[in-house]
Scaffold this active site. Structure first.
Site, PDB file in Angstrom:
ATOM      1  N   SER A   1       0.827  -1.195   0.000  1.00  0.00           N
ATOM      2  CA  SER A   1       0.000   0.000   0.000  1.00  0.00           C
ATOM      3  C   SER A   1       0.865   1.250   0.000  1.00  0.00           C
ATOM      4  CB  SER A   1      -0.851   0.066   1.281  1.00  0.00           C
ATOM      5  OG  SER A   1      -1.637  -1.079   1.408  1.00  0.00           O
ATOM      6  N   SER A   2       0.489   2.230  -0.824  1.00  0.00           N
ATOM      7  CA  SER A   2       1.116   3.548  -0.815  1.00  0.00           C
ATOM      8  C   SER A   2       2.629   3.434  -1.049  1.00  0.00           C
ATOM      9  CB  SER A   2       0.774   4.233   0.524  1.00  0.00           C
ATOM     10  OG  SER A   2       1.138   5.580   0.500  1.00  0.00           O
ATOM     11  N   SER A   3       3.449   3.785  -0.086  1.00  0.00           N
ATOM     12  CA  SER A   3       4.898   3.606  -0.276  1.00  0.00           C
ATOM     13  C   SER A   3       5.211   2.136  -0.566  1.00  0.00           C
ATOM     14  CB  SER A   3       5.648   4.072   0.979  1.00  0.00           C
ATOM     15  OG  SER A   3       7.032   3.963   0.798  1.00  0.00           O
TER      16      SER A   3
END
Ligand SMILES: *[C@@H]1O[C@H](CO)[C@@H](O)[C@H](O)[C@H]1NC(C)=O
Length: 288
Positions: free
Chosen positions: A133-135
């Site tokens: 997720s995300s990074s």
């Protein structure tokens, strides 16, 4: 009744497995930490999912906040949760080192976790997957680009294309990319991928890309660019999905299939906080 009691004993045993830190798992130049969830009752040569946390996240938080470990108990696979070595808990997806196969960055440490799991836990090398997720989603794309030989499939929750976050510094923030202003053609994005592992001639992992169209942390243009990147790698047309399925895997997402190896799902009104579709991931990975 006996069956029920027996089943709950089994469940009790399975629940007894815990998240464990592993040290000395191989070459790890940037000191990434490795945590593993290994259910008690595993088949021989189980699959492996590498689950990569978001900024400010930890292995423990991602273990607790997603369903992969519960599903591992149910379906018999291992989950490795890498943990960022930096104080902000983001991943290095911006340095030359991490954006290069065996380049000495975080990607190399995570690759070592996969190799360790194959040699020490008997993981089936042909069933290794990565999600984040995300990074951690950015890192998922980076792992698929730098170590395509290790992974058969990936799923990306609110990330950016591999190489988009380049700053030339370790653990940098590229606001051109986050703001959705890094625009390139499928061919250009594909060569960014190919340059991360020069000379590699093999297959790249099948990819699913999730994003919200109301994301103001990593702007939704990053969804389009990531689709373009993998479409470029696979030779698909990013402008002509072969299939469009509203409310798939769930409302308000619309799934677009570009070919056997690339699926996108954009959520209408969904922010950076994209929900996880763990069950869908298991299907995409071919675990269920
Ligand atoms: C940010 O990334 C883009 C590619 O996505 C690149 O063109 C640009 O030079 C990078 N910015 C910095 C400050 O390195």
């Amino acid at each position: 009744m006996k069956t029920l009691a027996w089943a709950s004993t089994l469940l009790g045993l399975a629940a007894a497995a815990q998240l464990q830190q592993v040290s000395n798992f191989g070459s790890n130049p940037s000191n990434v930490r490795m945590y593993v969830y290994k259910p008690d009752n595993l088949p021989a040569n189980p699959p492996l999912i590498v689950a990569v946390h978001y900024c400010t996240g930890t292995a423990q938080a991602y273990y607790g906040g997603t369903q992969y470990a519960n599903l591992a108990d149910q379906h018999g696979f291992i989950v490795v949760y890498p943990e960022s070595p930096y104080s902000g808990g983001c991943w290095d997806v911006s340095s030359d080192a991490t954006l290069t196969h065996e380049g000495g960055g975080d990607s190399q440490g995570i690759a070592s976790m996969v190799k360790y799991s194959i040699s020490q836990y008997g993981v089936d090398a042909s069933r290794v997957f990565v999600t984040g997720s995300s990074s951690g989603a950015m890192m998922t794309n980076v792992m698929a680009a730098t170590y395509p030989d290790l992974f058969q499939a990936g799923s990306v929750y609110s990330g950016v294309p591999a190489g988009c976050f380049y700053t030339g510094t370790v653990n940098g923030w590229n606001s051109t990319c986050s703001g959705g202003h890094s625009i390139a053609t499928p061919e250009q994005w594909a060569s960014v991928v190919h340059d991360m592992y020069p000379g590699y001639q093999g297959e790249y992992p099948r990819m699913t890309i999730y994003h919200g169209d109301a994301d103001t942390t990593l702007y939704p243009q990053n969804y389009e660019e990531t689709i373009k990147q993998w479409a470029g790698v696979f030779g698909y047309d990013p402008n002509s999905p072969i299939e469009t399925d509203p409310n798939d895997p769930a409302p308000p997402f619309t799934k677009r299939v570009y070919g056997d190896k690339l699926v996108g799902a954009l959520g209408a009104g969904v922010t950076h906080n994209t929900p996880h579709f763990e069950q869908e991931d298991l299907e995409w990975f071919g675990i269920v």
